[in-house]
Write an enzyme that holds these catalytic residues in place. Structure first.
Site, PDB file in Angstrom:
ATOM      1  N   CYS A 146      61.263  90.052  54.831  1.00  0.00           N
ATOM      2  CA  CYS A 146      60.528  89.584  53.932  1.00  0.00           C
ATOM      3  C   CYS A 146      60.633  90.130  52.710  1.00  0.00           C
ATOM      4  CB  CYS A 146      59.157  89.566  54.513  1.00  0.00           C
ATOM      5  SG  CYS A 146      58.712  88.554  55.907  1.00  0.00           S
ATOM      6  N   HIS A 181      61.040  94.412  59.102  1.00  0.00           N
ATOM      7  CA  HIS A 181      59.780  94.034  58.377  1.00  0.00           C
ATOM      8  C   HIS A 181      59.671  94.853  57.219  1.00  0.00           C
ATOM      9  CE1 HIS A 181      58.021  91.485  61.714  1.00  0.00           C
ATOM     10  NE2 HIS A 181      58.101  92.466  62.463  1.00  0.00           N
TER      11      HIS A 181
END
Lengths: 583, 395
Positions: B206, B164
């Site tokens: 991301c 992440h």
């Protein structure tokens, strides 16, 4: 002091606010009520959404084929129950063991303060049976609970059957990371309270229960099931708990998501979510549901076993199967499937506990507090010492104390002298003391000195308003619905009270907004919103039983509404009554 | 008689001539192949594969990393040259309905965990500190060889990271973060310690492109799965296991890698085309300005495979020293003695560039409640103190 600034100008602002005092109060009151009602309308409402995406709640598909087995268990349970009259403990132990759980029992007993006429019990003793399904590959540090309350009046046999069938099915899966406790309680909520107290090793309500032999780790979530028929048309979910506590909103949203995914019909407060948001009907239905929830939360009753779990920090819900006259019916398989996926996701809660430490305790959108503030008064220029206010305060508080203690303590005396049962004695004593308080102002004057009589009512009103504001402020923080209802009704009449002017009108208003009258009114409103309106006689009966239930629940579960009204709001209201009848 | 003699002689000379030319051409063929050995400049390959997430619902990150691990092993890099950092809590997780397996495809065809995976840093050892120590080589002497990146200045290193991330950082196991500046500095340390020849950095998180924005060391090529402001999405949920199994970018990269074998001549430009926006929803990005060679001359196997430069021959050949290189290096030595150019360190923080950057256009938001309240308080106090009559001195 006037050295660096102009005291005259400073006072100008204060004087401006004081001059506009009344319009400002009225404006804030109206704005508060309007804002609260507007919560039901878009854009202030929000549809169901999951706030924690990582739970991945819609990703698991599961098969549950135990529908027939559930029905078989249900029939057996019902038969044994009828035969023995109480919970068939031996049969339950045998069945749970055969399914593969670790089975334990717990016995409990309690003598209620006075006989409970709605459930027809006085000396209650029973046995809880629970089975633990241990997680195959994890340490037993956390657990989930599936509970079915079995009372003498509620035939919950289908729920018992479903519980046993689910236990059998769950036992065959290897991916549980938490232990699952399947709990069957006797005497409804009394059994649940006994089990919870013994599990957490505390004693808050005076229940006598044996200690638990087997434990499973800290409880993370609980689901209570109430199913009384083989087929259901809809599932109702109940969220409000004891003292207005609510579970984590995501739990409710999880349930709604599963219903949508599984095609089940799910209702909240007995009403479907309205689909029609463009015209006025949708928001009006939303407003109805909102008001129903406010009323239920304000009553502070645990509306199901889940209400008792919330006190221990366990997120819990109750699911009730409703069999109405809809065409499309679901059987136990569908309910079981939704339970299986539900438990799979509840299991995944574990991973999120590491960062979801704070629970959201409020449901619905946030609001800037709709409680308007009572106005302030200047102290009268004559020297009315605060010492003269002590008498009315003490007397009102004493009446409140009497209201709290006397009905239960004096029930035996009352039954000796009057031909009433104990429960009726309690309720009638309650009402009698309440009405006697209305006669007080004619007697307190004997305690007051002559000099304090003339403008002393202003000081008393000031103190009473501050007292009311304090109490409402504290109530709003813990149980917003209750605080809002009380504030919306009591504050205008409290502010308007004064000895001059149309006294009968003010007296009528004040009586209408007294705690007891508001209870009566909210009962009628609640039934009205549920589309089951009451006649006056029925309403009165319901009111009396509600009073009895309120006192009982305070003694058995620790519900705080009764002491709050008796020791807090009623004395405050009496002070206003004193102000009104000041001579 | 003489004619046949001449003919025979000419035939033999012709044969001899042909034979000699054949031999010489064969020799030059071997020499060509030997020349090819030094085409790319690297002699060994390393891979550092990092999965920065833990917990069951981050299954896909572990599956990503393990799939890249399998591909890299298949193409020739041995376990001794792979540093694999995983939280490794998927295969034996109590929630895994298929214990001891990690699947990367929803039909559960390929168990990427297998029984021969070698995880070097597992569970709570996957920290930012350990990662940076692996890269820079500042490791305590007691560390075993399998946990070290023993690269030299002729190593090509593949670094793959997944987890992440956000704008300028990557989250390590929910407790810490690594910023793009730290990563860029670590690569600069590697360059100065001559720990790599060329580096390929792939990141699947991301806003992954923010992680390679700050690189400033030479010979680095970077690929990311999404631009700043975009989320990288996952590929397939598996209803039987109940989690997402792979991320989209990695899935398409692996599909691409399945066609690569150790002899492929596919180059980096093809890798840049993997996963267009229509398939990936996010826009993959790449950065080649720091890389000396043209990407179309860079083979995939230069980074993903460990092509051993071995040719078996029975010929002998002599390697000519490339006279040009000899002369130029001699000249450089001489020049160094003469010129003594002042050395300077690379710019750690290019302040001049930062200051003169164009300010990013942010959406204008009306002032929030706090600011309004603060100003209202200030104005109220002002007027209360000085009175309204002073207003006419202002206006």
């Amino acid at each position: 002091m006037g050295l660096l600034s102009d005291p005259v100008r400073r006072r100008a602002l204060a004087r401006l606010v004081l001059r506009l005092n009344a319009p400002l109060c009225l404006l804030s009151y109206v704005a508060g009520i309007a804002w609260f009602l507007a919560l039901a309308f878009p854009p202030l409402t929000q549809r169901t959404y999951m706030s924690e995406n990582a739970m991945g709640s819609t990703m698991v598909e599961e098969q549950f084929v135990g529908g027939d087995r559930a029905r078989m268990f249900a029939r057996d349970f019902a038969a044994y129950r009828r035969k023995s009259g109480a919970l068939p403990v031996a049969w339950l132990e045998r069945t749970m063991r055969s399914v593969g759980l670790e089975v334990y029992t717990q016995s409990f007993s309690r003598k209620l303060p006075f006989p409970d006429e709605t459930h027809e019990r006085y000396m209650v003793s029973g046995t809880n049976v629970y089975g633990i399904l241990r997680a195959p590959r994890a340490a037993s540090t956390e657990s989930l609970v599936l509970t079915v309350p079995c009372g003498p009046d509620s035939t919950n046999s289908q729920a018992v059957g479903l519980l046993l069938a689910l236990a059998a099915h769950f036992r065959g899966q290897i991916y549980w990371a938490k232990d699952i406790i399947f709990l069957l309680t006797e005497h409804d909520l009394l059994g649940t309270e006994a089990w919870l107290e013994a599990y957490h090793d505390i004693n808050v309500t005076g229940m006598q229960s044996s200690s638990l032999q087997g434990r499973a780790g800290a409880i993370q979530a609980a689901v209570a099931l109430e199913l009384s028929s083989d087929v259901v048309t809809s599932l109702d979910v109940i969220v409000e708990g004891l003292n207005g506590q609510l579970p984590n909103l995501d739990l409710l949203n999880l349930f709604q998501t599963f219903c949508q995914k599984g095609g089940l019909l799910c209702t909240l407060q007995g009403k479907l979510q309205s689909q029609d948001w463009t015209s006025l009907d949708g928001p009006l239905q939303g407003l109805q549901t909102l008001l129903l929830m406010v009323l239920r939360q304000a009553s502070g009753r645990p509306h199901g076993p889940h209400g008792l779990f919330l006190r221990y920090g366990v997120e819990a819900l109750t699911l009730r199967g409703i069999n109405s006259f809809r065409q499309y019916k679901y059987d136990l398989v569908a309910v079981g499937k939704s339970h299986h996926t539900f438990y799979g996701i509840l299991d995944a809660y574990h991973a999120l506990e590491l960062w979801m430490q704070l629970h959201e305790t409020g449901m619905g959108p946030e609001e800037d507090g709709g409680s308007p503030r009572p106005s302030t008064f200047l102290l009268p220029s004559q020297g009315v010492g605060l010492a003269s206010l002590v008498a009315p305060l003490l007397i009102s508080q004493a009446v409140g104390l009497a209201l709290y203690i006397l009905p239960v303590m004096g029930q035996h005396v009352a039954t000796q002298h009057f031909p009433v049962s104990e429960a009726e004695a309690v309720v009638l004593t309650l009402l009698a003391i309440y009405a006697a308080g209305l006669a007080l102002p004619h007697n307190t004057h004997r305690m007051m000195t002559a000099q304090a009589l003339d403008r002393g009512w202003m000081a008393l009103k000031l103190v009473a308003l501050i007292y009311l504001a304090l109490q409402l402020g504290c109530i709003i923080l813990t149980n917003f619905s209750l605080g809002f209802l009380l504030a919306a009704t009591m504050v205008p009449t409290a502010v308007l009270t004064k000895p001059h002017g149309p006294r009968p009108l003010y007296a009528a208003l004040l009586v209408l907004t007294s705690p007891a009258a508001m209870l009566l009114g909210s009962l009628f409103l609640w039934r009205e919103l549920q589309e089951m309106p009451l006649s006056l006689a029925e309403g009165w009966q319901l009111f009396l039983s509600a009073l009895a239930q309120g006192v009982l629940e305070h003694h058995t579960y620790g519900s705080l509404l009764f002491p709050l009204l008796a020791l807090g709001l009623y004395p405050c209201w009496l002070l206003f009554w004193n102000v009104l009848f000041w001579k | 008689m003489a004619a046949t003699y001449v003919l025979k002689h000419s035939a033999t000379t012709l044969a001899a001539f042909l034979f000699l030319s054949f031999v010489s051409s064969a020799a030059s063929h071997i020499e060509d192949q030997a020349e090819q050995f030094f085409r790319s400049g690297h002699t060994n390959n390393w891979a550092v594969l990092v999965c920065t997430s833990r917990f069951w619902f981050n299954y896909r990150h572990v599956a990503n990393t393990l799939s890249v691990y399998r591909s890299v092993k298949r193409l020739g890099i041995p376990d001794s040259h792979i540093v694999l950092m995983l939280a490794d809590d998927m295969a034996c997780n109590p929630r895994n309905p298929k214990p001891a397996t990690v699947f990367s495809h929803k039909n559960m065809e390929l168990n990427v965990y297998g029984d021969d995976v070698e995880v070097d840093y597992r569970s709570y050892e996957v920290t930012v500190e350990n990662f940076l120590r692996v890269l820079t080589g500042r490791i305590p002497p007691s560390t075993p060889r399998s946990k070290r990146l023993l690269s030299d200045d002729r190593s090509n290193i593949l670094i793959y990271m997944t987890g992440h991330g956000g704008n300028g950082f990557l989250k390590f196991q929910d407790s810490e973060e690594i910023t793009n500046i730290e990563l860029a500095d670590a690569f600069e340390q590697m360059w100065q310690k001559r720990r790599y020849n060329e580096l390929l950095f792939i990141i699947d998180t991301c806003q992954g492109a923010s992680m390679y924005e700050r690189f400033y060391s030479p010979n680095i090529m970077a690929l990311a799965s999404s631009q700043v402001g975009e989320d990288s999405l996952s590929h397939q949920p598996d209803p039987a296991i109940g989690v997402h199994l792979m991320d989209r970018y990695t899935f398409y990269v692996l599909e691409f890698l399945e066609e690569i074998n150790p002899a492929s001549q596919t180059n980096m430009n093809d890798l840049f085309q993997v996963c267009p926006k229509s398939l990936c929803v996010s826009t993959p990005g790449h950065r080649t300005d720091l890389f000396k060679r043209d990407p179309k001359n860079v083979l995939i196997t230069d980074f993903f495979g460990s092509v051993r430069k071995v040719e078996i021959t029975t010929e002998t050949m002599s390697l000519q020293q490339d006279s040009e290189i000899m002369e130029s290096s001699y000249k450089e030595d001489q020049m160094d003695e003469e010129l003594m150019e002042p050395l300077k360190y690379a710019e750690q923080l290019p302040v001049a560039q930062i200051i003169h950057q164009k300010p990013k256009l942010k959406d204008w938001h009306p002032p929030g409640g706090f600011i309004l309240g603060l100003w209202a308080l200030i104005i109220m106090v002002f007027f209360k103190t000085y009175g309204i009559k002073h207003m006419k001195f202002i206006f």
